[in-house]
Write an enzyme that holds these catalytic residues in place. Structure first.
Site, short mmCIF file in Angstrom:
data_model
loop_
_atom_site.label_atom_id
_atom_site.label_comp_id
_atom_site.label_asym_id
_atom_site.label_seq_id
_atom_site.Cartn_x
_atom_site.Cartn_y
_atom_site.Cartn_z
N ASP A 121 0.84 -1.21 0.00
CA ASP A 121 0.00 0.00 0.00
C ASP A 121 0.87 1.26 0.00
O ASP A 121 0.35 2.38 -0.08
CB ASP A 121 -1.01 0.00 1.15
CG ASP A 121 -0.35 -0.01 2.52
OD1 ASP A 121 0.89 -0.10 2.59
OD2 ASP A 121 -1.09 0.08 3.52
N ASP A 160 -1.40 -6.08 -0.64
CA ASP A 160 -1.52 -5.50 0.71
C ASP A 160 -2.96 -5.08 0.97
O ASP A 160 -3.52 -4.27 0.20
CB ASP A 160 -0.62 -4.25 0.73
CG ASP A 160 0.08 -4.04 2.04
OD1 ASP A 160 -0.18 -4.81 2.98
OD2 ASP A 160 0.90 -3.10 2.11
N GLU A 259 9.27 -4.96 10.32
CA GLU A 259 9.71 -3.63 9.87
C GLU A 259 10.24 -2.78 11.03
O GLU A 259 9.63 -2.72 12.11
CB GLU A 259 8.52 -2.89 9.20
CG GLU A 259 8.89 -1.50 8.73
CD GLU A 259 7.93 -0.87 7.73
OE1 GLU A 259 6.96 -1.55 7.31
OE2 GLU A 259 8.17 0.30 7.37
O1 KIV Z 1 3.43 -1.09 1.60
C1 KIV Z 1 4.58 -1.53 1.52
O2 KIV Z 1 5.31 -1.27 0.55
C2 KIV Z 1 5.07 -2.39 2.60
C3 KIV Z 1 6.50 -2.75 2.60
C4 KIV Z 1 7.30 -1.62 3.05
C5 KIV Z 1 6.74 -3.97 3.41
O3 KIV Z 1 4.31 -2.75 3.45
#
Ligand code: KIV
Length: 377
Positions: A121, A160, A259
């Site tokens: 996201d 995501d 993270e």
């Molecule tokens: O949204 C995204 O790109 C992420 C990564 C940083 C793991 O969640």
């Protein structure tokens, strides 16, 4: 169908007379069903598609810039599945993951041999220009997932779940996850959260949809976390992180993103788990790494803030800027398009065409003058 040149057609189409259509032909190959085994051709992107005897190939030449970006690579490597990821993990082979948000960014990640491609996201900021991820909608994520899926034949794709699409109940999460698989055409979903998300992860995985968990800094909860802060920095916070990791593993996640966590904590937790950890800002002791593609390729203007863990491997912005500035200068200066960018036409045809048009214009002018003379008389 050939049209007669008439003065009204000439008037309607006159802007086109001076506009060059500098389109390159490309050859499109479409697989469908009958046999064309001995076709020997190369697409403009340079792939040499391996055609099987059952593939029907339709060749179409498009004199247009609106051509597809090329086929996904005919990759000798096998498709990455959950089993592949588990076996890499067991062998201690690092898992590579990168974000992609559209066909071109997925295409290049696929060509580069990424094991996993995440439609994160983070596309809210890097592709849609939003302030943070809270604004992006399920429909927007789905559109991007679909375009990434079209470019991906080998990498394992993950979509995501955006904020608001899974937190209300496991049922809400499951129905969003199903949309990601059916409409987004990805292979798995990611969601943020630890122990509190375990029932949700359980509901989705029980329905047969693989879940990538995301613990540590969870950007969708930045307001509750007091901003984008490193997590697990104290003994208590590191223990919470471990509880989260064990809970999402127990709930059936196939792996987890960890993270912004101190590397000692991430490495220690990784050692206690039976599923891979994919680190971002969590040091080198995780089972794999993920980065946002726009960050690591340098596809942003100078001066932008970059988190400490990002390594800039390229300068896509600089190269694109140089190319576009050169194009601007060449168009302004008249050196583009050059002869080699134009389509040839036989000299006699050009002369005949110009002669016809001039005669028609002269006839029109005489007719008009005659008409005005009659009016005056
Ligand atoms: O949204 C995204 O790109 C992420 C990564 C940083 C793991 O969640």
């Amino acid at each position: 169908m050939h049209k007669q040149i008439t003065s009204s057609l000439l008037r309607r189409s006159s802007p086109l007379l001076s506009r060059g259509n500098n389109y390159k032909p490309i050859v499109l190959l479409r697989g469908a069903g009958a046999s064309q085994p001995h076709l020997n051709t190369t697409t403009t992107t340079g792939y040499q598609p391996q055609l099987h005897h059952h593939q029907h190939v339709q060749i179409q030449t498009r004199y247009s810039s609106h051509s597809p970006m090329g086929l996904p690579p005919t990759n000798p490597r096998k498709k990455v599945t959950l089993n592949t990821l588990q076996s890499m993990y067991k062998k201690g082979e690092k898992i590579t993951m990168i974000t992609a948000h559209d066909f071109p960014s997925a295409h290049v990640a696929e060509h580069a041999g990424m094991d996993m491609i995440l439609v994160g996201d983070s596309l809210a900021m890097v592709a849609l220009g939003m302030e943070d991820t809270s604004e992006v909608l399920v429909e927007e994520m789905l559109l991007h997932c679909r375009s990434v899926a079209r470019a991906t034949s080998r990498a394992f794709t993950v979509g995501d779940l955006p904020m608001g699409s899974y937190e209300i109940s496991p049922q809400q999460a499951l129905s969003t996850a199903i949309r990601f698989i059916k409409e987004g055409r990805v292979s798995a979903v990611k969601l943020e959260g630890g122990a509190e998300m375990a029932p949700t992860i359980r509901a989705i995985t029980t329905a047969g949809i693989p879940v990538l968990a995301h613990i540590g800094l969870t950007p969708q909860r930045q307001n509750a976390l007091g901003g984008f802060r490193v997590q697990g920095k104290s003994k208590e916070s590191a223990k919470r992180l471990l509880r989260d990791a064990l809970a999402v593993q127990e709930a059936g996640a196939f792996a987890m993103v960890v993270e912004a966590v101190p590397q000692e904590v991430a490495a220690f937790i990784t050692g206690l788990l039976k599923i891979p950890t994919i680190g971002i800002g969590a040091g080198n002791g995780t089972s794999g790494q993920v980065l946002v593609q726009a960050d690591m390729t340098g596809n942003f203007p100078p001066g932008r803030f970059l988190p400490k863990f990002v390594k800039k491997y390229g300068d896509v912005w600089g190269e694109a800027l140089r190319a576009i500035e050169t194009y601007r200068d060449e168009v302004k200066g008249g050196s583009y398009p050059a002869e080699e960018h134009t389509y040839p036409m036989a000299k006699e045809e050009v002369e005949a065409f110009v002669g016809d048009v001039r005669r028609l214009m002269n006839a029109n002018a005489s007719a008009k003058a005659e008409g005005e003379g009659e009016k005056d008389a």
